[in-house]
Write a protein that holds these residues in place. Structure first.
Motif, short mmCIF file in Angstrom:
data_model
loop_
_atom_site.label_atom_id
_atom_site.label_comp_id
_atom_site.label_asym_id
_atom_site.label_seq_id
_atom_site.Cartn_x
_atom_site.Cartn_y
_atom_site.Cartn_z
N MET A 293 0.75 -1.11 0.13
CA MET A 293 -0.05 -0.01 0.04
C MET A 293 0.85 1.40 0.13
O MET A 293 2.06 1.27 0.65
N GLU A 294 0.47 2.23 -0.78
CA GLU A 294 1.14 3.57 -0.71
C GLU A 294 0.68 4.19 0.73
O GLU A 294 -0.19 4.08 1.21
N CYS A 295 1.68 5.00 1.24
CA CYS A 295 1.51 5.55 2.34
C CYS A 295 1.71 7.28 2.16
O CYS A 295 2.86 7.54 2.45
N ASP A 296 0.93 8.11 2.02
CA ASP A 296 0.84 9.56 1.75
C ASP A 296 -0.11 10.22 2.59
O ASP A 296 -0.73 11.09 2.15
N VAL A 297 -0.72 9.51 3.82
CA VAL A 297 -1.62 10.02 4.50
C VAL A 297 -1.27 11.80 5.05
O VAL A 297 -2.19 12.32 4.79
N LEU A 298 -0.12 12.25 5.31
CA LEU A 298 0.36 13.37 5.55
C LEU A 298 -0.24 14.19 4.68
O LEU A 298 0.01 15.42 4.87
N GLY A 299 0.00 13.96 3.45
CA GLY A 299 -0.30 14.66 2.06
C GLY A 299 -1.66 15.38 2.15
O GLY A 299 -1.85 16.69 1.68
N LEU A 314 4.88 4.68 11.89
CA LEU A 314 5.04 6.42 11.76
C LEU A 314 6.34 6.71 10.82
O LEU A 314 6.13 7.70 10.07
N MET A 315 7.36 6.01 11.19
CA MET A 315 8.46 6.15 10.23
C MET A 315 8.54 5.93 8.71
O MET A 315 9.04 7.04 8.03
N ASP A 316 7.44 4.96 8.42
CA ASP A 316 7.08 5.11 7.14
C ASP A 316 6.35 6.44 6.52
O ASP A 316 6.53 6.72 5.38
N VAL A 317 5.53 6.76 7.24
CA VAL A 317 4.60 7.88 6.79
C VAL A 317 5.68 9.10 6.93
O VAL A 317 5.41 9.85 5.96
N LEU A 318 6.55 9.32 7.97
CA LEU A 318 7.49 10.35 7.99
C LEU A 318 8.34 10.43 6.57
O LEU A 318 8.53 11.17 5.87
N GLU A 319 8.83 9.18 6.36
CA GLU A 319 9.56 9.00 5.15
C GLU A 319 8.93 9.43 3.92
O GLU A 319 9.49 10.27 3.05
N LYS A 320 7.73 8.90 3.76
CA LYS A 320 6.94 9.48 2.60
C LYS A 320 6.64 10.95 2.38
O LYS A 320 6.84 11.15 1.52
#
Length: 432
Positions: A293-299, A314-320
């Motif tokens: 799955m793509e992880c671009d929630v913060l966008g 969290l770290m995957d979200v921050l990295e994206k």
């Protein structure tokens, strides 16, 4: 010297009863006494009829009614159920028909026919009758919390009340069970807030509810099953979703005017990555990312002023977010966790380069350092090699919430060294 003496009664029968002074409570105007009675449970309200003639019929005009099964018994018994059902029915049928209800609250248990022998087999009949009577009294705020074991029917009258402003429909059921709502017609022109718990609503009925509530501003859903594939919440300002099964939860498309968002017990792929332009506050507690799955929630959250994001991913979200160079130029308060913040420190410091107005930073330090490194592979090693400056000119406060751990002092030291102009870091240690 003047001596004050207490007045005494004139006849001998009254001489044994000391004079307590005037009854100031009964001297209050009816409107004020009704306001006082509105804070009491309905059972206590009914008991005031014995106080004096001025109180004898006042209970029948109280605008706020609270019926609670627990006031009749703390144990489930046939007698207590019978007393409660008879009391609520008698009370509602006896109140002044001209009385308009501001608030109607009902907490009760339904089902288990053995407890209701002699009163009726279909206990949902009583709930339907009570709700209908409240609707007939032009109720504004209706709060229902019901435990039940058998089939419960929600009366159609609940959905055609032209005075209702707030509706709280909370059902307590067995795990993974729902009560399906299928209103034939929905006309709630003044409803602004809707709370649902353990409710199932199919797409067609959800459309009816949305179209029948033109001024709905706030929707809270807990443990519900709702299909929203083609539903559009045009005027909704606040949305809270907790452990719900939402089919097609595309928030940015469904609720374009959203101001406040609270999500808990969801997966990241449930959250749209399209930017929500009017959103100012978001609080999200989500599960991990499914493989592939793509992880671009913060966008979708770059315009918020207050952000709380808690996830084991969290770290995957921050990295994206860093890959896309997202800028949070309105963010004032940020809460992140619940993982090892030392492992995430490199990503965190890079992210904070893009939060120029940040004033308060809260870190939830959830895992021991060695445990997190095992889970996240090279993330921890890469972030430990390099410490970057936060460079948050407006940052005034940093809080770290954690369990007792050897890695906490290291995290505190990193924050102090990496933050310009910040001398104090608040650490709250939990024993959980």
């Amino acid at each position: 010297m003047t001596t004050c003496t207490q007045p005494v009664r004139q006849n001998a029968a009254e001489e044994a009863i000391p004079y307590m002074g005037p009854d100031r409570l009964s001297d209050l105007p009816d409107a004020l006494r009704l306001k006082i009675l509105s804070t009491l449970d309905a059972k206590e309200v009914a008991q005031t009829c014995i106080l004096s003639k001025r109180w004898q019929n006042l209970w029948a005009s109280v605008p706020c009614l609270h019926f609670d099964y627990e006031t009749f018994s703390t144990q489930s018994s046939k007698e207590s159920h019978q007393r409660f059902l008879k009391f609520v029915t008698s009370f509602l049928l006896s109140i002044d028909k001209a009385t308009k209800l501001d608030v109607f609250k009902l907490r009760c248990r339904l089902g288990d026919d053995d407890l209701y022998e002699g009163i009726g087999n279909d206990m949902s009949y009583f709930a339907c009758m009570w709700i209908t009577l409240a609707v007939e009294r032009k109720v504004k705020k209706l709060q229902l919390k019901m435990w039940y074991y058998d089939c419960l029917r929600i009366p159609d009258s609940l959905f055609v009340c032209d005075t209702l402003e707030e509706l709280d429909l909370s059902l307590v059921l067995e795990a993974d069970e729902f009560v399906e709502v299928r209103p034939e017609k929905v006309n709630l022109p003044k409803l602004k807030r809707l709370r649902l718990s353990n409710i199932a609503i199919h797409e067609d009925y959800m459309k009816k509810i949305v179209n029948g509530c033109p001024v709905l501003e706030c929707l809270d859903a807990c443990c519900c099953s709702i299909v929203t594939r083609d539903v559009f919440f045009g005027g909704l300002k606040r949305l809270s979703v907790i452990c719900c099964d939402f089919d097609c939860l595309d928030i940015s498309r469904m609720v374009p005017g959203l101001d406040y968002l609270f999500l808990a017990g969801v997966t990241i792929d449930d959250i749209s990555s399209n930017k929500m332009h009017k959103l100012t506050e978001a609080r999200i507690t989500c599960h991990g990312i499914e493989e592939g799955m793509e992880c671009d929630v913060l966008g979708s959250l770059v315009n918020v002023e207050v952000l709380e994001f808690i996830s084991i991913s969290l770290m995957d979200v921050l990295e994206k977010a860093l890959q896309k160079s997202l800028i949070f130029d309105k963010l004032r308060r940020l809460t992140l966790g619940d993982c090892c913040m030392i492992c995430a420190f490199g990503f965190l410091s890079s992210l904070l380069e893009h939060t120029p107005k940040l004033e308060t930073l809260t870190l939830l330090h959830g895992f021991l350092l060695e445990e997190c490194c095992k889970v996240n592979g090279d993330h921890g090693q890469n972030s430990r090699e390099k410490i970057e400056w936060f460079r948050c000119k407006c940052l005034k406060k940093v809080e770290i919430f954690c369990t007792a751990s050897d890695s906490v002092p290291e995290l505190v030291e990193r924050v102090k060294l990496s933050t310009l102009g910040l001398n104090e870091v608040l650490v709250v240690v939990s024993t959980r």
